[in-house]
Design a protein around this motif. Structure first.
Motif, PDB file in Angstrom:
ATOM      1  N   ARG A  48     -86.907  71.073  10.650  1.00 36.36           N
ATOM      2  CA  ARG A  48     -86.811  72.305  11.438  1.00 36.36           C
ATOM      3  C   ARG A  48     -88.138  72.698  12.063  1.00 36.36           C
ATOM      4  NH1 ARG A  48     -85.700  76.997   9.031  1.00 36.36           N
ATOM      5  NH2 ARG A  48     -86.585  76.433   6.990  1.00 36.36           N
ATOM      6  N   PHE A  49     -89.232  72.426  11.384  1.00 33.68           N
ATOM      7  CA  PHE A  49     -90.568  72.820  11.847  1.00 33.68           C
ATOM      8  C   PHE A  49     -91.351  71.583  12.258  1.00 33.68           C
ATOM      9  CE2 PHE A  49     -91.206  77.002   9.234  1.00 33.68           C
ATOM     10  CZ  PHE A  49     -89.970  77.458   9.674  1.00 33.68           C
ATOM     11  N   ALA A  50     -92.272  71.764  13.202  1.00 35.46           N
ATOM     12  CA  ALA A  50     -93.138  70.673  13.623  1.00 35.46           C
ATOM     13  C   ALA A  50     -94.532  71.208  13.903  1.00 35.46           C
ATOM     14  CB  ALA A  50     -92.574  69.990  14.862  1.00 35.46           C
ATOM     15  N   ILE A  51     -95.523  70.561  13.330  1.00 32.06           N
ATOM     16  CA  ILE A  51     -96.926  70.939  13.550  1.00 32.06           C
ATOM     17  C   ILE A  51     -97.526  69.991  14.580  1.00 32.06           C
ATOM     18  CG2 ILE A  51     -97.742  69.498  11.623  1.00 32.06           C
ATOM     19  CD1 ILE A  51     -99.903  71.640  11.109  1.00 32.06           C
ATOM     20  N   LEU A 100     -89.947  89.061  15.698  1.00 29.68           N
ATOM     21  CA  LEU A 100     -88.633  89.250  15.091  1.00 29.68           C
ATOM     22  C   LEU A 100     -87.631  88.365  15.828  1.00 29.68           C
ATOM     23  CD1 LEU A 100     -86.605  90.766  13.258  1.00 29.68           C
ATOM     24  CD2 LEU A 100     -86.505  92.527  15.049  1.00 29.68           C
ATOM     25  N   VAL A 101     -86.899  87.574  15.090  1.00 31.44           N
ATOM     26  CA  VAL A 101     -85.933  86.657  15.695  1.00 31.44           C
ATOM     27  C   VAL A 101     -84.690  86.607  14.827  1.00 31.44           C
ATOM     28  CG1 VAL A 101     -86.900  84.631  14.533  1.00 31.44           C
ATOM     29  CG2 VAL A 101     -85.683  84.344  16.705  1.00 31.44           C
ATOM     30  N   GLN A 102     -83.564  86.344  15.457  1.00 32.21           N
ATOM     31  CA  GLN A 102     -82.323  86.203  14.690  1.00 32.21           C
ATOM     32  C   GLN A 102     -82.254  84.835  14.032  1.00 32.21           C
ATOM     33  OE1 GLN A 102     -79.096  87.102  17.425  1.00 32.21           O
ATOM     34  NE2 GLN A 102     -78.999  89.201  16.657  1.00 32.21           N
ATOM     35  N   ALA A 103     -81.507  84.754  12.972  1.00 33.64           N
ATOM     36  CA  ALA A 103     -81.293  83.468  12.303  1.00 33.64           C
ATOM     37  C   ALA A 103     -80.764  82.455  13.312  1.00 33.64           C
ATOM     38  CB  ALA A 103     -80.317  83.634  11.146  1.00 33.64           C
ATOM     39  N   GLY A 104     -81.317  81.253  13.232  1.00 34.48           N
ATOM     40  CA  GLY A 104     -80.953  80.207  14.178  1.00 34.48           C
ATOM     41  C   GLY A 104     -81.867  80.120  15.371  1.00 34.48           C
ATOM     42  N   GLY A 105     -82.711  81.113  15.553  1.00 34.30           N
ATOM     43  CA  GLY A 105     -83.617  81.149  16.685  1.00 34.30           C
ATOM     44  C   GLY A 105     -84.866  80.320  16.451  1.00 34.30           C
ATOM     45  N   SER A 106     -85.767  80.384  17.433  1.00 29.21           N
ATOM     46  CA  SER A 106     -86.991  79.594  17.406  1.00 29.21           C
ATOM     47  C   SER A 106     -88.204  80.449  17.726  1.00 29.21           C
ATOM     48  CB  SER A 106     -86.915  78.452  18.427  1.00 29.21           C
ATOM     49  OG  SER A 106     -85.864  77.564  18.134  1.00 29.21           O
TER      50      SER A 106
END
Length: 118
Positions: free
Chosen positions: A66-69, A11-17
């Protein structure tokens, strides 16, 4: 037999990683095209990110930038670094081998839940 074990959700807040991991056994990630997929409630499973054997990457438009594999060949593990998370990223995330057109293979693991609160 092939086993893919996903971890790192939460669970993470918006803007988190978050960084998801997919530990593979019975197959070598560097010898496969690998993909991260996700399924949100009431929606179809979709490709989020893919990494070919040669290092070619593909991302869903919604996660580009935003994402990186990535993968660690020594650990035989594939990662998904997720930054600037949004509530619409909430889903169960799975890794799998992927075919020529990024279609998923047959090796579904249990997935890892990612929940992003607003």
């Amino acid at each position: 037999q092939v086993q893919l074990v996903e971890s790192g959700g939460g669970l993470v807040q918006a803007g988190g990683s978050l960084r998801l991991s997919c530990a593979a056994s019975g197959t070598v990630v560097s010898a496969n095209t690998m993909g991260w997929y996700r399924q949100a409630p009431g929606k179809q499973r979709e490709l989020v990110a893919g990494l070919s054997r040669g290092g070619l990457t593909k991302y869903a438009d919604s996660v580009k930038g935003r994402f990186a594999i990535s993968r660690d060949n020594l650990k035989n593990t594939v990662y998904l670094q997720m930054n600037s998370l949004k509530p619409e990223d909430t889903a169960v995330y799975y890794c799998n081998t992927a075919g020529r057109y990024w279609e998923p293979g047959a090796y579904w693991g249990q997935g890892t839940q990612v929940t992003v609160s607003s």
